[in-house]
Structures are given as structure tokens and as C-alpha cells.
Design a protein around this motif. Structure first.
Motif, PDB file in Angstrom:
ATOM      1  N   GLN A  74       0.815  -1.212   0.000  1.00 53.48           N
ATOM      2  CA  GLN A  74       0.000   0.000   0.000  1.00 53.48           C
ATOM      3  C   GLN A  74       0.852   1.267   0.000  1.00 53.48           C
ATOM      4  O   GLN A  74       0.614   2.188  -0.780  1.00 53.48           O
ATOM      5  CB  GLN A  74      -0.915  -0.012   1.230  1.00 53.48           C
ATOM      6  CG  GLN A  74      -1.796   1.209   1.383  1.00 53.48           C
ATOM      7  CD  GLN A  74      -2.519   1.204   2.718  1.00 53.48           C
ATOM      8  OE1 GLN A  74      -1.924   1.003   3.769  1.00 53.48           O
ATOM      9  NE2 GLN A  74      -3.831   1.418   2.669  1.00 53.48           N
TER      10      GLN A  74
ATOM     11  N   LEU B  32      -5.165  -3.733  -0.042  1.00 51.04           N
ATOM     12  CA  LEU B  32      -5.149  -2.376   0.510  1.00 51.04           C
ATOM     13  C   LEU B  32      -4.548  -1.341  -0.432  1.00 51.04           C
ATOM     14  O   LEU B  32      -4.458  -0.166  -0.074  1.00 51.04           O
ATOM     15  CB  LEU B  32      -4.379  -2.352   1.844  1.00 51.04           C
ATOM     16  CG  LEU B  32      -4.947  -3.198   2.982  1.00 51.04           C
ATOM     17  CD1 LEU B  32      -4.173  -2.926   4.278  1.00 51.04           C
ATOM     18  CD2 LEU B  32      -6.437  -2.957   3.191  1.00 51.04           C
TER      19      LEU B  32
ATOM     20  N   PRO C 296      -4.353   1.467  -3.279  1.00 52.95           N
ATOM     21  CA  PRO C 296      -5.382   2.438  -3.679  1.00 52.95           C
ATOM     22  C   PRO C 296      -6.070   2.021  -4.977  1.00 52.95           C
ATOM     23  O   PRO C 296      -5.419   1.583  -5.928  1.00 52.95           O
ATOM     24  CB  PRO C 296      -4.578   3.736  -3.863  1.00 52.95           C
ATOM     25  CG  PRO C 296      -3.314   3.535  -3.098  1.00 52.95           C
ATOM     26  CD  PRO C 296      -3.009   2.069  -3.186  1.00 52.95           C
TER      27      PRO C 296
ATOM     28  N   ASN D 195     -10.881  -0.640   2.481  1.00 49.91           N
ATOM     29  CA  ASN D 195     -10.361  -0.100   1.219  1.00 49.91           C
ATOM     30  C   ASN D 195     -11.091  -0.816   0.088  1.00 49.91           C
ATOM     31  O   ASN D 195     -10.942  -2.028  -0.088  1.00 49.91           O
ATOM     32  CB  ASN D 195      -8.855  -0.357   1.116  1.00 49.91           C
ATOM     33  CG  ASN D 195      -8.280   0.146  -0.199  1.00 49.91           C
ATOM     34  OD1 ASN D 195      -8.293   1.334  -0.481  1.00 49.91           O
ATOM     35  ND2 ASN D 195      -7.766  -0.770  -1.015  1.00 49.91           N
TER      36      ASN D 195
END
Length: 399
Positions: A105, A158, A160, A290
């Protein structure tokens, strides 16, 4: 074919080497990059360790062989702040963290993505076994790898959502044997290199020892009570950082039946143990989720929930909570829900999203500890980034 400018993350292992080499062979403009993390030069020597200075040299040799440039980026402070410190804090608070997800991440799909713009790269390539696919409507989805035995989508839950259109996984459709065959065909010196296992910065698996000896951790070392689920003191533990939910070995207790760690209560410095039947729970609550999709899934959606790297996904319903948290209700109770690990949600092959597990759901049974746990048969488990438990199997790492 559109010729892309590719920033290829290279750890020095066979997977990332072949991923970069295949893209170069296809005619893309590849620049290799290795993140010099805290663990390079400090990890215990092991043929399976990826965090070594030799690994940087291996990546450089592959780049030279394939005719593309290679650079090393100093990322020690970022790694310490975003991966190692949360790792320490989690163990000290009685959790069992999954630092690979934080590394993906914050560094591989955080810091490196931001650096793509500096070099004008179109895409970031890594050696993960996963797939990114453009879906109907134009959005992108993260999918499991074709080779389920090597799938690493759990570790990517996780990252983006915004980076998915700018990421490629050249190994997503390949088996490991095919990857090694490509490496040998291309003349890469790392084609037969042993696979890195478990945590890259603790290749010998001694997490507590690493935290104390290498990082100077002092929290979680104080001995305290080992309690039964009905509150009786059975013995004394060595410090909570030595234990994880589901652990059986190393408890030092004499009992008529095997006992397992049911909960770690860091506030009271207590380890709660019980029979295998006490490991199963009906659900869990996560921290902020997420989502790898344009909008969160609808309330009550049925998903397949995976609660640790080696866990077989279980049918469940997900319910939104305040603050972006999620409540997960399993169709069948699941063993050893472990705070600190990830709950990752699948719809078929697609990863919908994931979140850190905050706690197991209470069941209403009276117990002396914070989270009530439901009786029922359970299997022994291994949690990634945890002390040894029964039937342990290391989690595959990207090499």
C-alpha cells in the motif's frame, strides 16, 4: 502494440526479474527500480531472503542482461515509518499484523506510483501473481491470479483503487514453472533462485526475536497470566509478542486436551487459552475498508471472505458500519479470526476490497475477556507474520 514506458519494481528475485524481462522482450521501454529498504544488509543471511544487498546486485544484473537501466531508491525511512513501526505497535497491542499489505500500500503502490510521474512512466509493473482487468463500463478490477496456488491478490487488497489503471502484472496468467522457464530461456541468472518466504525482513520466522534484537522493542515482553476461557489462571506467559490467536505450541501448559490461544488481552497483559472448539467465531468487525471498486458494495452483499493468507475463502454477508468499517457475518463459523490480519472480500475472481480485522464478533457466551468466542469444531491455522502454530506453512512472497 503500443510501446509503453514501464517502471518495473525489482526485488532481486525470479518473479520480479521475469516480469520486467518479459516486458522488455516485448519491446516496451523498461526502467528497473529496487527499493532499498531498512532490511537490506540487516536481514539474517538466508538463501530465501529477498532483503539483501546481494538481491540488489541480482536485479542490476538482470537489467543489464535485458538492456534496460536500473536504479536503487533509498526508502529506509519510509519503510521504517510505514511498515516496521506499525508492525511493532500491532504486536505490542496484542495483534498479529500483516506487514506485506502495508508495504504494498505505502511503498510499492504508493511511493513508486508517485515516482512514475517523475520519470514519465505509463505503468508500474511488479512480479505479483494477480491480474488487473478493465471491466464493463470502463472501470478496472483486481482479480486473482490464474494459478490459484500462487495467487497474491490477498496481499494487494489495501492498494489504492486509483492505481489499478496504471499497474500491470505480467505473471498473472502464468504458473510458477512457466515463470522459471521464461527466466531460463532469457538467460536470467536468478531463474532458479529459491523463493522468498513469509516476511522478507524476518526470513528465519522468529518475529519476537527480530523485534527485540534488531529493533530494540521492549513492549509486550512482560510475563503475565495465561487464563482459561472461564477465568482460571493456568500458567504464566513470556510476553504477549510471543503469541497469536490459534497458536498451540510453546504454551508450556499441561492439560488433558490440547489448548490454543483464543485471545490476547494486551490491556491486562493476559493470554486466554481454550480448546479447539473455542476458536470458531460467527463473524468479525474490521477497521476502515479499502474498496477496489468505484462504490462500496451494497449492504448485505454475499461475498467470499478470506481472513488470512492461507485461508480458504468462506461465504459471508457484509454490512457497512460507521467510519467506513464493515461487519462480516459468516455463513459457517470460521476458526481463529485474528485482529491485525486482513479480511479480503471476493466476488468470484474479483477482489472487492479489504480491511484490517479489528475484532471477532461476540456471541453472548460469558467469558472473562473482551471478545466472546463461540464453541464449535475448529482447525489449526497459521497466521502470516505470527509465531509458529500447528500445520504451519509459510506464506508465499513476491520475489
Amino acid at each position: 502494440m503500443t510501446r509503453l514506458k514501464v517502471l518495473a519494481a525489482m526485488s532481486g528475485g525470479v518473479d520480479s526479474a521475469v516480469a520486467a524481462a518479459l516486458l522488455a522482450e516485448q519491446g516496451h521501454d523498461v526502467t528497473g527500480v529496487t527499493l532499498k529498504l531498512w532490511c537490506y544488509g540487516r536481514s539474517p543471511l538466508s538463501p530465501r531472503a529477498c532483503c539483501t544487498l546481494e538481491a540488489i546486485d541480482d536485479a542490476r544484473v538482470v537489467a543489464r542482461r535485458m538492456g534496460f537501466p536500473h536504479f536503487v531508491i533509498e526508502a529506509e525511512e519510509v519503510f521504517r515509518a510505514r511498515v516496521l513501526q506499525p508492525f511493532l505497535d500491532a504486536y505490542a497491542s496484542g495483534r498479529t499484523p500483516y506487514p506485506c499489505a502495508l508495504c504494498n500500500q505505502s511503498l510499492k503502490f504508493g511511493d513508486l506510483v508517485s515516482r512514475m510521474e517523475l520519470v514519465g512512466a505509463d505503468v508500474l509493473a511488479t512480479g505479483h501473481y494477480a491480474r488487473v482487468q478493465q471491466l464493463a463500463g470502463g472501470s478496472h478490477g483486481l482479480l486473482r491470479a490464474a494459478d490459484r496456488s500462487k495467487d497474491q491478490s490477498y496481499a494487494l487488497a489495501l492498494v489504492p483503487y486509483s492505481v489499478l489503471p496504471r499497474v500491470v502484472f505480467p505473471l498473472g496468467a502464468l504458473a510458477k514453472s512457466e515463470v522459471r522457464a521464461h527466466g531460463e530461456r532469457l538467460g536470467l541468472a536468478v531463474w532458479h533462485k529459491p523463493e522468498s518466504q513469509d516476511l522478507c525482513f524476518v526470513p528465519d520466522g522468529d518475529y519476537a526475536g527480530f523485534m527485540v534484537k534488531n529493533l530494540g522493542e521492549t513492549r509486550g515482553l512482560e510475563p503475565g497470566p495465561i487464563l482459561s476461557i472461564d477465568g482460571r489462571r493456568l500458567g504464566t506467559h513470556r510476553g504477549v509478542i510471543h503469541y497469536t490467536v490459534g497458536q498451540r505450541r510453546g504454551l508450556g501448559l499441561a492439560a488433558p486436551e490440547p489448548l490454543y490461544v483464543i485471545e490476547i488481552d494486551a490491556e491486562r497483559n493476559a493470554v486466554v487459552v481454550g480448546p479447539r472448539s473455542a476458536l470458531e467465531v460467527p463473524g468479525l468487525v474490521t477497521e476502515t475498508a479499502n474498496w477496489l471498486m468505484p462504490e462500496p458494495p451494497p449492504e448485505g452483499m454475499r461475498v467470499e471472505a478470506k481472513i488470512r493468507y492461507q485461508h480458504a475463502p468462506a461465504g459471508a454477508r457484509i454490512l457497512p458500519l460507521d467510519g467506513g468499517r464493515v461487519e462480516v457475518r459468516f455463513e459457517t463459523p470460521q476458526p481463529a479470526v485474528t485482529p491485525g490480519q486482513l479480511a479480503v472480500f471476493y466476488d468470484g475472481d474479483r477482489v472487492l476490497g479489504g480491511a484490517t480485522i479489528a475484532r471477532a464478533l461476540a456471541t453472548g457466551r460469558s467469558a472473562p475477556h473482551a471478545v466472546g468466542l463461540v464453541p464449535g469444531p475448529a482447525a489449526s491455522v497459521r497466521v502470516s507474520g505470527a509465531p509458529q502454530t500447528l500445520d504451519a506453512a509459510p506464506s508465499p512472497a513476491t520475489s
